[in-house]
Scaffold this motif. Sequence first.
Motif, PDB file in Angstrom:
ATOM      1  N   LYS A 143      17.558  30.326  26.262  1.00  0.00           N
ATOM      2  CA  LYS A 143      16.199  30.608  26.718  1.00  0.00           C
ATOM      3  C   LYS A 143      16.091  31.805  27.654  1.00  0.00           C
ATOM      4  O   LYS A 143      14.985  32.240  27.975  1.00  0.00           O
ATOM      5  CB  LYS A 143      15.633  29.363  27.425  1.00  0.00           C
ATOM      6  CG  LYS A 143      15.464  28.161  26.514  1.00  0.00           C
ATOM      7  CD  LYS A 143      14.389  28.389  25.462  1.00  0.00           C
ATOM      8  CE  LYS A 143      14.117  27.116  24.661  1.00  0.00           C
ATOM      9  NZ  LYS A 143      13.082  27.318  23.633  1.00  0.00           N
ATOM     10  N   ASP A 144      17.230  32.310  28.128  1.00  0.00           N
ATOM     11  CA  ASP A 144      17.171  33.475  29.007  1.00  0.00           C
ATOM     12  C   ASP A 144      18.386  34.360  28.766  1.00  0.00           C
ATOM     13  O   ASP A 144      19.255  34.040  27.954  1.00  0.00           O
ATOM     14  CB  ASP A 144      17.049  33.067  30.477  1.00  0.00           C
ATOM     15  CG  ASP A 144      18.184  32.155  30.930  1.00  0.00           C
ATOM     16  OD1 ASP A 144      19.348  32.432  30.567  1.00  0.00           O
ATOM     17  OD2 ASP A 144      17.932  31.170  31.639  1.00  0.00           O
ATOM     18  N   ARG A 145      18.455  35.469  29.486  1.00  0.00           N
ATOM     19  CA  ARG A 145      19.509  36.457  29.226  1.00  0.00           C
ATOM     20  C   ARG A 145      20.891  35.934  29.590  1.00  0.00           C
ATOM     21  O   ARG A 145      21.868  36.206  28.883  1.00  0.00           O
ATOM     22  CB  ARG A 145      19.191  37.756  29.979  1.00  0.00           C
ATOM     23  CG  ARG A 145      17.849  38.370  29.559  1.00  0.00           C
ATOM     24  CD  ARG A 145      17.542  39.651  30.322  1.00  0.00           C
ATOM     25  NE  ARG A 145      16.173  40.089  30.007  1.00  0.00           N
ATOM     26  CZ  ARG A 145      15.162  40.067  30.866  1.00  0.00           C
ATOM     27  NH1 ARG A 145      15.352  39.667  32.109  1.00  0.00           N
ATOM     28  NH2 ARG A 145      13.957  40.467  30.494  1.00  0.00           N
ATOM     29  N   ILE A 146      20.984  35.196  30.701  1.00  0.00           N
ATOM     30  CA  ILE A 146      22.282  34.661  31.099  1.00  0.00           C
ATOM     31  C   ILE A 146      22.791  33.679  30.051  1.00  0.00           C
ATOM     32  O   ILE A 146      23.961  33.718  29.646  1.00  0.00           O
ATOM     33  CB  ILE A 146      22.197  33.965  32.471  1.00  0.00           C
ATOM     34  CG1 ILE A 146      21.962  34.988  33.571  1.00  0.00           C
ATOM     35  CG2 ILE A 146      23.475  33.188  32.757  1.00  0.00           C
ATOM     36  CD1 ILE A 146      23.137  35.895  33.842  1.00  0.00           C
ATOM     37  N   ASN A 147      21.933  32.783  29.576  1.00  0.00           N
ATOM     38  CA  ASN A 147      22.342  31.832  28.551  1.00  0.00           C
ATOM     39  C   ASN A 147      22.756  32.537  27.271  1.00  0.00           C
ATOM     40  O   ASN A 147      23.690  32.107  26.584  1.00  0.00           O
ATOM     41  CB  ASN A 147      21.207  30.836  28.276  1.00  0.00           C
ATOM     42  CG  ASN A 147      21.213  29.681  29.253  1.00  0.00           C
ATOM     43  OD1 ASN A 147      22.121  28.868  29.239  1.00  0.00           O
ATOM     44  ND2 ASN A 147      20.210  29.624  30.123  1.00  0.00           N
ATOM     45  N   SER A 148      22.068  33.615  26.939  1.00  0.00           N
ATOM     46  CA  SER A 148      22.436  34.390  25.757  1.00  0.00           C
ATOM     47  C   SER A 148      23.846  34.956  25.893  1.00  0.00           C
ATOM     48  O   SER A 148      24.658  34.892  24.964  1.00  0.00           O
ATOM     49  CB  SER A 148      21.431  35.523  25.546  1.00  0.00           C
ATOM     50  OG  SER A 148      21.773  36.296  24.408  1.00  0.00           O
ATOM     51  N   LEU A 149      24.164  35.483  27.083  1.00  0.00           N
ATOM     52  CA  LEU A 149      25.492  36.048  27.319  1.00  0.00           C
ATOM     53  C   LEU A 149      26.569  34.964  27.309  1.00  0.00           C
ATOM     54  O   LEU A 149      27.655  35.155  26.753  1.00  0.00           O
ATOM     55  CB  LEU A 149      25.513  36.789  28.657  1.00  0.00           C
ATOM     56  CG  LEU A 149      24.749  38.117  28.702  1.00  0.00           C
ATOM     57  CD1 LEU A 149      24.630  38.606  30.141  1.00  0.00           C
ATOM     58  CD2 LEU A 149      25.435  39.174  27.842  1.00  0.00           C
ATOM     59  N   ILE A 150      26.266  33.810  27.910  1.00  0.00           N
ATOM     60  CA  ILE A 150      27.239  32.717  27.928  1.00  0.00           C
ATOM     61  C   ILE A 150      27.532  32.245  26.506  1.00  0.00           C
ATOM     62  O   ILE A 150      28.695  32.079  26.110  1.00  0.00           O
ATOM     63  CB  ILE A 150      26.741  31.541  28.785  1.00  0.00           C
ATOM     64  CG1 ILE A 150      26.651  31.940  30.258  1.00  0.00           C
ATOM     65  CG2 ILE A 150      27.668  30.325  28.630  1.00  0.00           C
ATOM     66  CD1 ILE A 150      25.994  30.889  31.140  1.00  0.00           C
ATOM     67  N   SER A 151      26.476  32.026  25.721  1.00  0.00           N
ATOM     68  CA  SER A 151      26.657  31.532  24.356  1.00  0.00           C
ATOM     69  C   SER A 151      27.447  32.527  23.511  1.00  0.00           C
ATOM     70  O   SER A 151      28.364  32.154  22.768  1.00  0.00           O
ATOM     71  CB  SER A 151      25.301  31.254  23.709  1.00  0.00           C
ATOM     72  OG  SER A 151      24.653  30.174  24.336  1.00  0.00           O
ATOM     73  N   PHE A 152      27.084  33.801  23.632  1.00  0.00           N
ATOM     74  CA  PHE A 152      27.784  34.816  22.845  1.00  0.00           C
ATOM     75  C   PHE A 152      29.241  34.933  23.299  1.00  0.00           C
ATOM     76  O   PHE A 152      30.163  34.973  22.474  1.00  0.00           O
ATOM     77  CB  PHE A 152      27.079  36.165  22.981  1.00  0.00           C
ATOM     78  CG  PHE A 152      27.701  37.247  22.138  1.00  0.00           C
ATOM     79  CD1 PHE A 152      27.710  37.153  20.759  1.00  0.00           C
ATOM     80  CD2 PHE A 152      28.279  38.361  22.724  1.00  0.00           C
ATOM     81  CE1 PHE A 152      28.288  38.139  19.978  1.00  0.00           C
ATOM     82  CE2 PHE A 152      28.858  39.355  21.956  1.00  0.00           C
ATOM     83  CZ  PHE A 152      28.863  39.248  20.576  1.00  0.00           C
ATOM     84  N   GLY A 153      29.459  34.980  24.600  1.00  0.00           N
ATOM     85  CA  GLY A 153      30.818  35.090  25.117  1.00  0.00           C
ATOM     86  C   GLY A 153      31.685  33.903  24.735  1.00  0.00           C
ATOM     87  O   GLY A 153      32.851  34.065  24.348  1.00  0.00           O
ATOM     88  N   ASN A 154      31.126  32.700  24.814  1.00  0.00           N
ATOM     89  CA  ASN A 154      31.889  31.508  24.435  1.00  0.00           C
ATOM     90  C   ASN A 154      32.259  31.534  22.952  1.00  0.00           C
ATOM     91  O   ASN A 154      33.378  31.175  22.573  1.00  0.00           O
ATOM     92  CB  ASN A 154      31.100  30.239  24.757  1.00  0.00           C
ATOM     93  CG  ASN A 154      31.068  29.930  26.245  1.00  0.00           C
ATOM     94  OD1 ASN A 154      31.791  30.542  27.028  1.00  0.00           O
ATOM     95  ND2 ASN A 154      30.239  28.991  26.635  1.00  0.00           N
ATOM     96  N   SER A 155      31.313  31.956  22.109  1.00  0.00           N
ATOM     97  CA  SER A 155      31.596  32.044  20.675  1.00  0.00           C
ATOM     98  C   SER A 155      32.728  33.024  20.393  1.00  0.00           C
ATOM     99  O   SER A 155      33.601  32.774  19.558  1.00  0.00           O
ATOM    100  CB  SER A 155      30.341  32.470  19.908  1.00  0.00           C
ATOM    101  OG  SER A 155      29.364  31.467  19.943  1.00  0.00           O
ATOM    102  N   MET A 156      32.700  34.151  21.109  1.00  0.00           N
ATOM    103  CA  MET A 156      33.763  35.134  20.946  1.00  0.00           C
ATOM    104  C   MET A 156      35.109  34.546  21.364  1.00  0.00           C
ATOM    105  O   MET A 156      36.129  34.756  20.702  1.00  0.00           O
ATOM    106  CB  MET A 156      33.461  36.384  21.775  1.00  0.00           C
ATOM    107  CG  MET A 156      32.266  37.192  21.292  1.00  0.00           C
ATOM    108  SD  MET A 156      32.460  37.805  19.611  1.00  0.00           S
ATOM    109  CE  MET A 156      33.937  38.794  19.776  1.00  0.00           C
ATOM    110  N   LEU A 157      35.110  33.788  22.451  1.00  0.00           N
ATOM    111  CA  LEU A 157      36.366  33.197  22.923  1.00  0.00           C
ATOM    112  C   LEU A 157      36.859  32.111  21.971  1.00  0.00           C
ATOM    113  O   LEU A 157      38.059  32.038  21.682  1.00  0.00           O
ATOM    114  CB  LEU A 157      36.187  32.620  24.328  1.00  0.00           C
ATOM    115  CG  LEU A 157      37.458  32.046  24.964  1.00  0.00           C
ATOM    116  CD1 LEU A 157      38.524  33.124  25.130  1.00  0.00           C
ATOM    117  CD2 LEU A 157      37.142  31.406  26.310  1.00  0.00           C
TER     118      LEU A 157
END
Length: 330
Positions: free
Chosen positions: A187-201
């Motif tokens: 729902k926000d930019r931080i959550n977008s970064l967390i989700s994307f970063g976790n998927s990459m990891l």
Amino acid sequence: MKKDMFIFNNGRLCRKDNTLMFEGEEGKKYIPVNNVESIYIFGEVDVNKNFLEFVCSNKITIHFFNYYEYYVGTFYPREYLNSGYVILKQSEAYLNYEKRVIIAKTFIDGAIKNILQVLKYYERRNSNLEGEIEEITNLLDTLQLQSTIETIMAIEGNVRQVYYKSFNKILDDEDFTFTSRTKRPPKDRINSLISFGNSMLYTLVLSQLYQTQLDPRIGYLHSTNDRRFSLNLDVAEIFKPIIVDRTIFSVINKKIITKKDFNKDLGSIILSDEGRMKFIKEFNEKLETTIKYPNFPNRVSYKRLIRLEAYKLQKFITEDEQYLPFIAKW
């Protein structure tokens, strides 16, 4: 050292003689197959059976993501290192609930201690995080008392709640205010970064597990069920704070990524292609950073650390050698 390949453009990926070729709007690009460990595909890319057979013979994993940054799936080549003995011992460790709890607890112990290392790092930079550090330390003290997977995960959830409260202090950027964790959709930019970063990891850990004798389908913290892979989710817990979160803090505090690097689509906030490329560049720089590692003559990259973590887990499962998670020291 082999590299990961990232494709954001639309086009065609194929075999050309004994190498890889990507053909898109900007023309043809050739990639020596011996230099590639994994391929990450974000664009609309066509592949064929001949290409898949070629990457399979060269032991290259392919990870697919859709427009919304969601992980779609992995082309996981035929296992070439899997050992029947190791798989049996993995299964035994899963079915032995006491041993499974020990492994799950170790993952979360590593995750929490690395969270504390991150907080202490920023506390030394005047982020006023004493309260969060104390609260998480108290929660860590209760971890060893837990005897079920559910209560272990509950401790981890409570730690994350406290940890996430510290993000606004570490970032101090009104364009990146964090309220609560939301996943699908972010729902926000931080959550977008967390989700994307976790998927990459998660996909990175999966690629590293492919280079070991462990079966990624047998996890311990995350139940082995209809989910295709779970062990990569387990191992990733240890490295999220020091790889994903540190990357997020870096790209925001250094103004590498700004609010202009996000799109809003159907109530979801997602990174633009340019934003993803910026994040991945910083993410890879973190992975290539080297540190001293006990009993190793040479410095070791963070990427290599993930595979070493898998080897330690295997030693515990097959030989009962004590398994201690990697804890960062800065």
